[in-house]
Design a protein around this motif. Structure first.
Motif, PDB file in Angstrom:
ATOM      1  N   TYR A   1       0.948  -9.271  -3.947  1.00 33.49           N
ATOM      2  CA  TYR A   1       1.008  -9.525  -2.508  1.00 33.49           C
ATOM      3  C   TYR A   1       1.768 -10.816  -2.248  1.00 33.49           C
ATOM      4  O   TYR A   1       1.774 -11.732  -3.060  1.00 33.49           O
ATOM      5  CB  TYR A   1      -0.392  -9.634  -1.911  1.00 33.49           C
ATOM      6  CG  TYR A   1      -1.084  -8.306  -1.771  1.00 33.49           C
ATOM      7  CD1 TYR A   1      -0.625  -7.360  -0.871  1.00 33.49           C
ATOM      8  CD2 TYR A   1      -2.197  -7.992  -2.537  1.00 33.49           C
ATOM      9  CE1 TYR A   1      -1.255  -6.135  -0.731  1.00 33.49           C
ATOM     10  CE2 TYR A   1      -2.841  -6.775  -2.411  1.00 33.49           C
ATOM     11  CZ  TYR A   1      -2.357  -5.856  -1.502  1.00 33.49           C
ATOM     12  OH  TYR A   1      -2.982  -4.646  -1.378  1.00 33.49           O
TER      13      TYR A   1
ATOM     14  N   SER B   1       1.339   1.123  -4.323  1.00 30.17           N
ATOM     15  CA  SER B   1      -0.031   1.594  -4.634  1.00 30.17           C
ATOM     16  C   SER B   1      -1.013   0.451  -4.869  1.00 30.17           C
ATOM     17  O   SER B   1      -1.913   0.559  -5.704  1.00 30.17           O
ATOM     18  CB  SER B   1      -0.009   2.519  -5.854  1.00 30.17           C
ATOM     19  OG  SER B   1       0.808   3.629  -5.608  1.00 30.17           O
TER      20      SER B   1
ATOM     21  N   CYS C   1       7.780  -0.214   4.973  1.00 31.32           N
ATOM     22  CA  CYS C   1       6.898   0.914   4.623  1.00 31.32           C
ATOM     23  C   CYS C   1       7.693   2.156   4.230  1.00 31.32           C
ATOM     24  O   CYS C   1       7.155   3.080   3.631  1.00 31.32           O
ATOM     25  CB  CYS C   1       5.959   1.246   5.776  1.00 31.32           C
ATOM     26  SG  CYS C   1       4.713  -0.023   6.024  1.00 31.32           S
TER      27      CYS C   1
ATOM     28  N   PRO D   1      -4.211  -1.898  -3.689  1.00 29.01           N
ATOM     29  CA  PRO D   1      -5.390  -1.632  -2.866  1.00 29.01           C
ATOM     30  C   PRO D   1      -5.341  -2.430  -1.565  1.00 29.01           C
ATOM     31  O   PRO D   1      -4.723  -3.495  -1.504  1.00 29.01           O
ATOM     32  CB  PRO D   1      -6.550  -2.111  -3.742  1.00 29.01           C
ATOM     33  CG  PRO D   1      -5.951  -3.146  -4.627  1.00 29.01           C
ATOM     34  CD  PRO D   1      -4.536  -2.700  -4.868  1.00 29.01           C
TER      35      PRO D   1
ATOM     36  N   GLN E   1       0.819  -1.208   0.000  1.00 28.24           N
ATOM     37  CA  GLN E   1       0.000   0.000   0.000  1.00 28.24           C
ATOM     38  C   GLN E   1       0.858   1.265   0.000  1.00 28.24           C
ATOM     39  O   GLN E   1       0.584   2.202  -0.742  1.00 28.24           O
ATOM     40  CB  GLN E   1      -0.952   0.017   1.204  1.00 28.24           C
ATOM     41  CG  GLN E   1      -2.070  -0.995   1.114  1.00 28.24           C
ATOM     42  CD  GLN E   1      -1.651  -2.379   1.572  1.00 28.24           C
ATOM     43  OE1 GLN E   1      -0.542  -2.604   2.047  1.00 28.24           O
ATOM     44  NE2 GLN E   1      -2.541  -3.345   1.417  1.00 28.24           N
ATOM     45  N   CYS E   2       1.890   1.305   0.812  1.00 29.86           N
ATOM     46  CA  CYS E   2       2.695   2.527   0.962  1.00 29.86           C
ATOM     47  C   CYS E   2       3.562   2.817  -0.261  1.00 29.86           C
ATOM     48  O   CYS E   2       3.732   3.980  -0.630  1.00 29.86           O
ATOM     49  CB  CYS E   2       3.590   2.423   2.194  1.00 29.86           C
ATOM     50  SG  CYS E   2       2.706   2.338   3.757  1.00 29.86           S
TER      51      CYS E   2
ATOM     52  N   LYS F   1      -6.305  -2.244   3.071  1.00 30.31           N
ATOM     53  CA  LYS F   1      -6.243  -1.473   4.316  1.00 30.31           C
ATOM     54  C   LYS F   1      -5.034  -1.933   5.109  1.00 30.31           C
ATOM     55  O   LYS F   1      -4.720  -3.104   5.153  1.00 30.31           O
ATOM     56  CB  LYS F   1      -7.506  -1.711   5.138  1.00 30.31           C
ATOM     57  CG  LYS F   1      -8.754  -1.191   4.471  1.00 30.31           C
ATOM     58  CD  LYS F   1      -9.960  -1.433   5.343  1.00 30.31           C
ATOM     59  CE  LYS F   1     -11.207  -0.882   4.676  1.00 30.31           C
ATOM     60  NZ  LYS F   1     -12.393  -1.112   5.488  1.00 30.31           N
TER      61      LYS F   1
ATOM     62  N   CYS G   1      -1.020  -2.272   6.167  1.00 27.38           N
ATOM     63  CA  CYS G   1       0.237  -2.480   5.449  1.00 27.38           C
ATOM     64  C   CYS G   1       0.453  -3.974   5.246  1.00 27.38           C
ATOM     65  O   CYS G   1       0.390  -4.748   6.195  1.00 27.38           O
ATOM     66  CB  CYS G   1       1.394  -1.883   6.240  1.00 27.38           C
ATOM     67  SG  CYS G   1       1.271  -0.087   6.391  1.00 27.38           S
TER      68      CYS G   1
END
Length: 96
Positions: free
Chosen positions: A67, A49, A86, A51, A45-46, A53, A55
């Motif tokens: 992922y 980009s 992150c 999708p 996410q950090c 919620k 990290c």
């Protein structure tokens, strides 16, 4: 007796070949039969980009992010530390 010894040796050889991952604490040694790739590892996410919620650990290979399953971002230290996933993108080796 020779046949029993030969049978035991062959059986142990097959069992040893069936093992594909060795772990020692946080160190994981990959299966030598699988191809190893150099990928970028970071927070999905950090830094990539993706999708979601929170990290989550992700890799980027050939410009596409994925992922990671089987481990989470906090298993590799504090994700929000100065050198955490992150905050940085690191080159790592991966297989599978």
């Amino acid at each position: 007796m020779k046949y029993v010894f030969c049978f035991a040796f062959i059986t142990c050889s097959f069992i040893a070949q069936a093992q594909n991952v060795v772990t020692s604490g946080n160190l994981v040694i990959a299966d030598p039969l699988k191809k190893t790739y150099t990928v970028e590892a970071s927070c999905g996410q950090c830094n990539f980009s993706l999708p979601g919620k929170g990290c989550d650990l992700a890799i980027r290979m050939d410009g596409k992010a994925y992922y990671v399953s089987g481990t989470d971002i906090d298993s590799h230290g504090d994700a929000h530390a100065r050198d955490g996933f992150c905050e940085t993108i690191e080159n790592r080796r991966s297989s599978g």
